[in-house]
Design an enzyme around this catalytic site. Structure first.
Site, short mmCIF file in Angstrom:
data_model
loop_
_atom_site.label_atom_id
_atom_site.label_comp_id
_atom_site.label_asym_id
_atom_site.label_seq_id
_atom_site.Cartn_x
_atom_site.Cartn_y
_atom_site.Cartn_z
N HIS A 58 0.86 -1.19 0.00
CA HIS A 58 0.00 0.00 0.00
C HIS A 58 0.90 1.24 0.00
CE1 HIS A 58 -3.76 -2.22 0.79
NE2 HIS A 58 -2.98 -3.03 1.49
N LEU A 59 0.88 1.98 -1.11
CA LEU A 59 1.70 3.19 -1.22
C LEU A 59 0.91 4.45 -0.90
CD1 LEU A 59 3.87 2.39 -4.39
CD2 LEU A 59 4.44 2.09 -1.96
N HIS A 230 -3.03 -12.43 1.70
CA HIS A 230 -2.75 -12.59 3.15
C HIS A 230 -3.52 -13.75 3.82
CE1 HIS A 230 -6.32 -10.12 3.10
NE2 HIS A 230 -5.68 -8.98 2.99
N ASP A 303 1.98 -6.88 2.58
CA ASP A 303 0.79 -6.11 2.96
C ASP A 303 1.22 -4.87 3.74
OD1 ASP A 303 -1.79 -5.25 3.28
OD2 ASP A 303 -2.37 -6.78 4.74
N HIS A 307 0.35 3.86 8.33
CA HIS A 307 -0.66 4.76 8.91
C HIS A 307 0.06 5.85 9.69
CE1 HIS A 307 -4.16 2.33 7.91
NE2 HIS A 307 -3.57 1.27 8.44
#
Length: 428
Positions: A58-59, A230, A303, A307
């Site tokens: 997740h970029l 996952h 994954d 955050h």
């Protein structure tokens, strides 16, 4: 571009060899190599692997640049030994059109720390109601081949069937986030003894397993490829093993954190351990390790889910789900799989480079370390031991579950098509 001579590296953990890079390709592999004027990297005792490939990153860009950007995420990737990452579609706006996936693709090209291959959304807005522009995203400059609503499950069987049928036309694959939504309403952690004792809403294993069972049967029915994101339970392992025995075209991934951590850590109420799917039991962890070793689980994928501090520095129920993982992935795999004797370094190269590149059709990545191949490489000091300090991360976020934990191994060098992106543990 000058020549580079990597001297005395244990290629895939084998006998020491020299590797000569000329421009973007490997010119020669052997012993006693020399080339006047080549830049020499002394690699005695270190392991040389093909550049790692992460099928699940997740970029966050566009839309959540406070968490991560393509630049910071790819710098983190290079620090972890990755030369290619697949960027998930749950951005703002969602990567459900040719325009958005091309934006992410071109940002990756501009920054140059690793190749960025966007993943396209399966459904418009990740809402699960209408197929996104799968064909247009594939035909775009980004050449999308992997599609996923990750973060949400494609829970409508008809929509999932149509997606599987559609991607057949160009050899694509649907990567499913297996989570039956009705079974996980209000879920905060794995459903089991610990959730009962803590009084937290449980995320039952069957919520994952039922979707996997449905989707492998759908893939068999339409003759398409499905990839399970996952995977986290012992029961899921058995379903995938059964599906492969029937000849169904299914692949599966496991994250580093599901190979090491268990739901017992949730007793601390530290939101850094809150993740989707949740940390499971010791029995699940052992089953996942065995399945990765025997090939039932095909690959390791991080994954990587960054955050900002405020999304994790709060009470458990309000915290965001996810962990960063690019910079610690190889160390966790060394501890859980190599140091335990379950995998050789050649096996690691297969599961963290060759196979994910194959699943995602990442041309030029996951190739053998041999003459004539692209010089996508990573050098690892496997004897290193050190505590994880997130203050030194290249990622914009610090939500790692390993802070202060001692992990083995350290990536010292990464080369992307012969260009160094990491030298002596420092980004170039």
């Amino acid at each position: 571009m000058s020549k580079i001579l990597i001297r005395g590296a244990k290629v895939l953990g084998g006998e020491p060899q020299d590797v000569l890079i000329d421009g973007e390709v490997i010119e020669a592999v052997g012993t006693g190599l020399s080339d006047e004027g080549a830049q020499v990297v002394e690699a005695a005792g270190k392991v040389l692997l093909p550049g790692l490939v992460d099928l699940h990153t997740h970029l966050r860009e566009p839309g959540r640049e406070d968490s991560e950007t393509v630049l910071t995420g790819t710098r983190a990737a290079a620090s972890g030994g990755f030369t290619a990452v697949f960027a998930m579609a749950n951005t703002f706006p969602v990567a459900d059109t040719a325009g958005v996936v091309e934006q992410v693709y071109r940002l990756g090209q501009e920054h140059g720390y690793c190749d960025v291959q966007p993943i396209g959304a399966v459904t418009v807005g990740l809402e699960g109601k209408k197929l996104a522009e799968l064909g247009a995203m594939h035909e775009s400059a980004a050449g999308v081949t992997v599609f996923s609503d990750d973060g949400k499950c494609v829970d409508d069987a008809v929509i999932m069937r149509r997606a599987l049928e559609y991607v057949k036309a160009f050899g694509g694959v649907v990567a499913q986030h297996a989570q039956e939504p009705r079974l996980t309403e209000g879920a905060q952690m794995n459903e089991g003894v610990v959730s009962a004792e803590l009084g937290l809403g449980g995320w039952p294993a069957v919520a994952e397993e039922s979707i996997i069972a449905r989707d492998v049967l759908l893939a068999e029915h339409v003759g398409s490829r499905v990839h399970i994101c996952h995977l986290s339970t012992a029961g899921s392992v058995e379903i995938v093993r059964w599906a492969k025995s029937r000849g169904i075209d299914v692949t599966a991934e496991v994250t580093p954190h599901h190979l090491l951590l268990t739901d017992e850590l949730v007793r601390s109420y530290n939101p850094v351990y809150k993740v989707n799917p949740p940390l499971r039991t010791e029995r699940d962890v052992m089953a996942l390790r065995e399945a990765l070793a025997d090939g039932t689980i095909d690959i390791v994928a991080t994954d990587h889910a960054p955050h900002p501090h405020e999304d994790k520095d709060c009470e458990w129920a309000a915290a965001a789900m996810g962990m960063v993982g690019l910079e610690t992935a190889l160390s966790v795999v060394q501890q859980t799989m190599v140091d335990t004797g379950l995998l050789t370094w050649a096996g690691v190269a297969e599961r963290m480079s060759a196979k994910p590149a194959q699943i995602g059709r990442a041309t030029g990545h996951g190739r053998p370390v041999s003459a004539g191949e692209p010089a996508n490489l990573t050098l690892v000091d496997t004897e290193y031991r050190g505590s994880v300090d997130p203050a030194g991360f290249a990622s914009r976020s610090r939500n790692t579950p390993y802070e202060g934990r001692e992990l083995p191994g350290r990536v010292t060098h990464t080369w992307l098509r012969g260009k160094a992106t990491l030298v002596d543990g420092k980004l170039t």
